[in-house]
Write a protein that holds these residues in place. Structure first.
Motif, PDB file in Angstrom:
ATOM      1  N   GLN A   1      41.375  30.719  28.691  1.00 53.93           N
ATOM      2  CA  GLN A   1      41.687  32.075  29.150  1.00 53.93           C
ATOM      3  C   GLN A   1      40.350  32.756  29.432  1.00 53.93           C
ATOM      4  OE1 GLN A   1      45.236  32.771  28.492  1.00 53.93           O
ATOM      5  NE2 GLN A   1      45.089  34.320  30.077  1.00 53.93           N
ATOM      6  N   LEU A   2      40.127  33.138  30.679  1.00 50.99           N
ATOM      7  CA  LEU A   2      38.859  33.774  31.023  1.00 50.99           C
ATOM      8  C   LEU A   2      38.814  35.199  30.478  1.00 50.99           C
ATOM      9  CD1 LEU A   2      38.355  32.662  34.734  1.00 50.99           C
ATOM     10  CD2 LEU A   2      37.211  31.760  32.727  1.00 50.99           C
ATOM     11  N   PRO A   3      37.675  35.622  29.963  1.00 56.67           N
ATOM     12  CA  PRO A   3      37.546  37.019  29.523  1.00 56.67           C
ATOM     13  C   PRO A   3      37.606  37.972  30.712  1.00 56.67           C
ATOM     14  CG  PRO A   3      35.436  35.881  29.437  1.00 56.67           C
ATOM     15  CD  PRO A   3      36.464  34.825  29.735  1.00 56.67           C
ATOM     16  N   GLU A   4      37.992  39.211  30.459  1.00 51.94           N
ATOM     17  CA  GLU A   4      38.175  40.190  31.538  1.00 51.94           C
ATOM     18  C   GLU A   4      36.895  40.440  32.326  1.00 51.94           C
ATOM     19  OE1 GLU A   4      39.900  43.764  30.134  1.00 51.94           O
ATOM     20  OE2 GLU A   4      41.726  42.810  29.383  1.00 51.94           O
ATOM     21  N   ASP A   5      35.754  40.330  31.678  1.00 51.35           N
ATOM     22  CA  ASP A   5      34.486  40.630  32.361  1.00 51.35           C
ATOM     23  C   ASP A   5      33.858  39.400  32.992  1.00 51.35           C
ATOM     24  OD1 ASP A   5      33.921  39.329  30.044  1.00 51.35           O
ATOM     25  OD2 ASP A   5      32.242  40.632  29.458  1.00 51.35           O
ATOM     26  N   PHE A   6      34.609  38.263  33.012  1.00 48.23           N
ATOM     27  CA  PHE A   6      34.016  37.041  33.561  1.00 48.23           C
ATOM     28  C   PHE A   6      34.006  37.080  35.076  1.00 48.23           C
ATOM     29  CE2 PHE A   6      34.012  32.761  35.208  1.00 48.23           C
ATOM     30  CZ  PHE A   6      33.046  32.134  34.449  1.00 48.23           C
ATOM     31  N   LYS A   7      32.870  36.669  35.684  1.00 47.43           N
ATOM     32  CA  LYS A   7      32.767  36.627  37.148  1.00 47.43           C
ATOM     33  C   LYS A   7      31.919  35.440  37.578  1.00 47.43           C
ATOM     34  CE  LYS A   7      33.278  41.536  38.215  1.00 47.43           C
ATOM     35  NZ  LYS A   7      32.628  42.720  38.856  1.00 47.43           N
TER      36      LYS A   7
ATOM     37  N   ILE B   1      46.219  33.939  33.551  1.00 47.74           N
ATOM     38  CA  ILE B   1      46.822  32.603  33.550  1.00 47.74           C
ATOM     39  C   ILE B   1      45.801  31.594  33.020  1.00 47.74           C
ATOM     40  CG2 ILE B   1      47.814  30.778  34.989  1.00 47.74           C
ATOM     41  CD1 ILE B   1      48.816  32.934  36.876  1.00 47.74           C
ATOM     42  N   PRO B   2      46.186  30.759  32.057  1.00 46.92           N
ATOM     43  CA  PRO B   2      45.254  29.740  31.548  1.00 46.92           C
ATOM     44  C   PRO B   2      44.741  28.857  32.681  1.00 46.92           C
ATOM     45  CG  PRO B   2      47.206  29.853  30.181  1.00 46.92           C
ATOM     46  CD  PRO B   2      47.488  30.700  31.388  1.00 46.92           C
ATOM     47  N   LEU B   3      43.464  28.555  32.625  1.00 41.65           N
ATOM     48  CA  LEU B   3      42.810  27.835  33.719  1.00 41.65           C
ATOM     49  C   LEU B   3      42.413  26.440  33.265  1.00 41.65           C
ATOM     50  CD1 LEU B   3      41.872  28.573  36.627  1.00 41.65           C
ATOM     51  CD2 LEU B   3      39.635  29.062  35.631  1.00 41.65           C
ATOM     52  N   PRO B   4      42.801  25.392  34.015  1.00 40.30           N
ATOM     53  CA  PRO B   4      42.377  24.040  33.638  1.00 40.30           C
ATOM     54  C   PRO B   4      40.917  23.814  34.020  1.00 40.30           C
ATOM     55  CG  PRO B   4      43.703  23.948  35.631  1.00 40.30           C
ATOM     56  CD  PRO B   4      43.686  25.385  35.192  1.00 40.30           C
ATOM     57  N   VAL B   5      40.156  23.325  33.082  1.00 43.32           N
ATOM     58  CA  VAL B   5      38.724  23.098  33.293  1.00 43.32           C
ATOM     59  C   VAL B   5      38.380  21.677  32.852  1.00 43.32           C
ATOM     60  CG1 VAL B   5      36.401  23.792  32.590  1.00 43.32           C
ATOM     61  CG2 VAL B   5      38.170  25.533  32.939  1.00 43.32           C
ATOM     62  N   GLN B   6      37.730  20.937  33.720  1.00 41.64           N
ATOM     63  CA  GLN B   6      37.346  19.565  33.403  1.00 41.64           C
ATOM     64  C   GLN B   6      36.152  19.567  32.448  1.00 41.64           C
ATOM     65  OE1 GLN B   6      38.975  16.785  34.851  1.00 41.64           O
ATOM     66  NE2 GLN B   6      37.898  15.619  33.276  1.00 41.64           N
ATOM     67  N   LYS B   7      36.270  18.806  31.373  1.00 46.02           N
ATOM     68  CA  LYS B   7      35.137  18.679  30.458  1.00 46.02           C
ATOM     69  C   LYS B   7      33.958  18.016  31.170  1.00 46.02           C
ATOM     70  CE  LYS B   7      38.070  17.943  26.362  1.00 46.02           C
ATOM     71  NZ  LYS B   7      38.450  16.984  25.311  1.00 46.02           N
ATOM     72  N   LYS B   8      32.767  18.374  30.756  1.00 49.91           N
ATOM     73  CA  LYS B   8      31.576  17.706  31.281  1.00 49.91           C
ATOM     74  C   LYS B   8      31.428  16.349  30.608  1.00 49.91           C
ATOM     75  CE  LYS B   8      29.074  22.020  32.192  1.00 49.91           C
ATOM     76  NZ  LYS B   8      27.901  22.858  31.848  1.00 49.91           N
ATOM     77  N   ASP B   9      30.753  15.451  31.315  1.00 52.26           N
ATOM     78  CA  ASP B   9      30.510  14.130  30.742  1.00 52.26           C
ATOM     79  C   ASP B   9      29.737  14.263  29.428  1.00 52.26           C
ATOM     80  OD1 ASP B   9      31.745  12.983  32.887  1.00 52.26           O
ATOM     81  OD2 ASP B   9      29.890  12.555  33.987  1.00 52.26           O
ATOM     82  N   ASN B  10      30.157  13.461  28.469  1.00 44.98           N
ATOM     83  CA  ASN B  10      29.485  13.412  27.158  1.00 44.98           C
ATOM     84  C   ASN B  10      29.527  14.739  26.405  1.00 44.98           C
ATOM     85  OD1 ASN B  10      28.676  10.712  27.730  1.00 44.98           O
ATOM     86  ND2 ASN B  10      26.947  11.492  28.921  1.00 44.98           N
ATOM     87  N   GLU B  11      30.478  15.610  26.757  1.00 45.53           N
ATOM     88  CA  GLU B  11      30.600  16.883  26.056  1.00 45.53           C
ATOM     89  C   GLU B  11      31.358  16.670  24.750  1.00 45.53           C
ATOM     90  OE1 GLU B  11      31.358  21.263  27.710  1.00 45.53           O
ATOM     91  OE2 GLU B  11      33.128  19.985  27.840  1.00 45.53           O
TER      92      GLU B  11
END
Length: 381
Positions: free
Chosen positions: A14-20, A32-42
């Motif tokens: 969930q992105l914070p309101e001040d995120f840009k 709306i929840p956002l799908p984000v791909q993990k970085k390699d080796n994270e």
């Protein structure tokens, strides 16, 4: 095949309101929840919102398209991709075709899954998916991975049927499906598909069809005539292929002999006879059948020369085997089955370095070829 769930590599945040992002970046509904791909080796639990990139979001969205098409937010996610990448479908299709050409099968399959999730109604994608699985099955079968090949054949048929069920009808769906059925020796279905293709295109002018379309119409009619003239819808012919395919070789041989009594000039029938006899290790008898096949109209096929070569190798006639394999290779220069057999021939001749070169060529054409990789591993090259 991947054993893990690909969605495990995705965060839903969930992105914070001040995120840009930057001013030119995609506009995101922060509720709306956002799908984000993990970085390699994270490592788990180390996600840093300040390091989030637009590429991670796009990758996450594509993963959802491929593996979570029932997601309640799928329509919103599709709209995001549409806005962020207006040419996404074209870009992904080109990438999938390139990956298929390079035999990067898993990656190509994932791209096609994303494309279907992105636009489930796009029949071009459905047909491309069918063609992809068809090619993958052929590659696996030539590598000796018969069970995997059968599974991909089933996937191909599933998508061919979807493409043929489209409204309005898509002529190419029937044209390409016909070749799938030909490969399966299901000549009745193949003929039906070709006839449907011709019916769908009969009122189109040559200008509308174009050079490739004219070729397809001529080819479809040619194959309909061939199936009809050679009586390839005959019950004995069909039964012979089915029986030999599932290991009931003696019964299959009986059926193909009954067919040949009435149809002695059908090259496919002599090939099938040779195929069954080879499985019975009756090398000389199989050779006679394959040689007969080569003399008949339409019979000079790479597979026939290859089968002849196998029989000659079994009888230790290595010079003859090489002659037949080179003839086969002249017809199908990138057929990995033939190139592998040249490698095996070189091993029989005591030429391991030449054999290694052939197996390496196979892997350059198809990096997933397990038999060639296994032979090279044995040779420690």
């Amino acid at each position: 095949m991947k054993q893990t769930n690909p969605l495990e590599s995705v965060y839903f945040i969930q992105l914070p309101e001040d995120f840009k992002f930057t001013e030119k970046a995609m506009h995101i509904d922060q509720t709306i929840p956002l799908p984000v791909q993990k970085k390699d080796n994270e490592d788990p639990g180390t996600f840093n919102m300040d390091e989030l990139t637009e590429e991670q979001i796009l990758a996450g969205l594509l993963t959802v398209m491929a593996y979570d098409q029932e997601n309640k937010n799928i329509l919103y996610y599709r709209s995001l991709l549409n806005k962020a990448r207006p040419n996404l479908k074209k870009e992904l299709t080109e990438a999938a075709i390139l990956k298929t050409k390079n035999a990067d099968w898993d990656f190509a399959e994932e791209i096609y899954a994303s494309l279907r999730g992105f636009d489930p109604e796009d029949i071009a994608t459905i047909l491309n998916t069918a063609l992809f699985f068809d090619q993958r099955a052929d590659s696996y079968r030539s590598s000796g991975l018969t069970e995997d090949a059968d599974a991909y054949d089933s996937d191909a048929l599933f998508y061919y049927r979807q493409a043929m069920d489209a409204e309005p009808a898509v002529p190419d769906a029937f044209f390409n499906s016909a070749f799938y059925y030909l490969k399966k020796h299901n000549f009745k279905e193949a003929r039906s598909c070709f006839e449907t293709y011709l019916a769908l295109t009969c009122e189109m002018s040559d200008d509308e069809m174009g050079e490739n379309g004219i070729y397809k119409k001529n080819r479809a009619q040619q194959l309909i005539d061939e199936i009809s003239n050679r009586n390839m819808e005959d019950d004995h012919f069909i039964a012979a292929h089915d029986l030999i395919s599932r290991g009931e070789v003696d019964k299959g041989l009986d059926e193909i002999r009954l067919f040949l009594e009435k149809n002695p000039d059908v090259w496919n029938a002599w090939f099938m006879l040779g195929w069954g006899l080879r499985q019975k290790k009756r090398w000389s008898d199989a050779k006679m059948a394959f040689e007969k096949s080569l003399t008949l109209e339409g019979g000079k096929k790479a597979d026939t020369y290859n089968e002849l070569a196998i029989c000659e190798m079994e009888e230790n006639n290595l010079a003859k085997a090489k002659e037949h394999l080179l003839a086969a290779l002249s017809l199908e220069a990138e057929n990995t089955k033939i190139i592998s057999n040249l490698g095996y021939l070189c091993l029989k001749e005591g030429k391991p370095s030449e054999a290694a070169a052939y197996f390496q060529t196979v892997l350059e054409i198809d990096p997933s070829d397990a038999l060639a990789a296994s032979e090279l591993a044995k040779m420690d090259v």
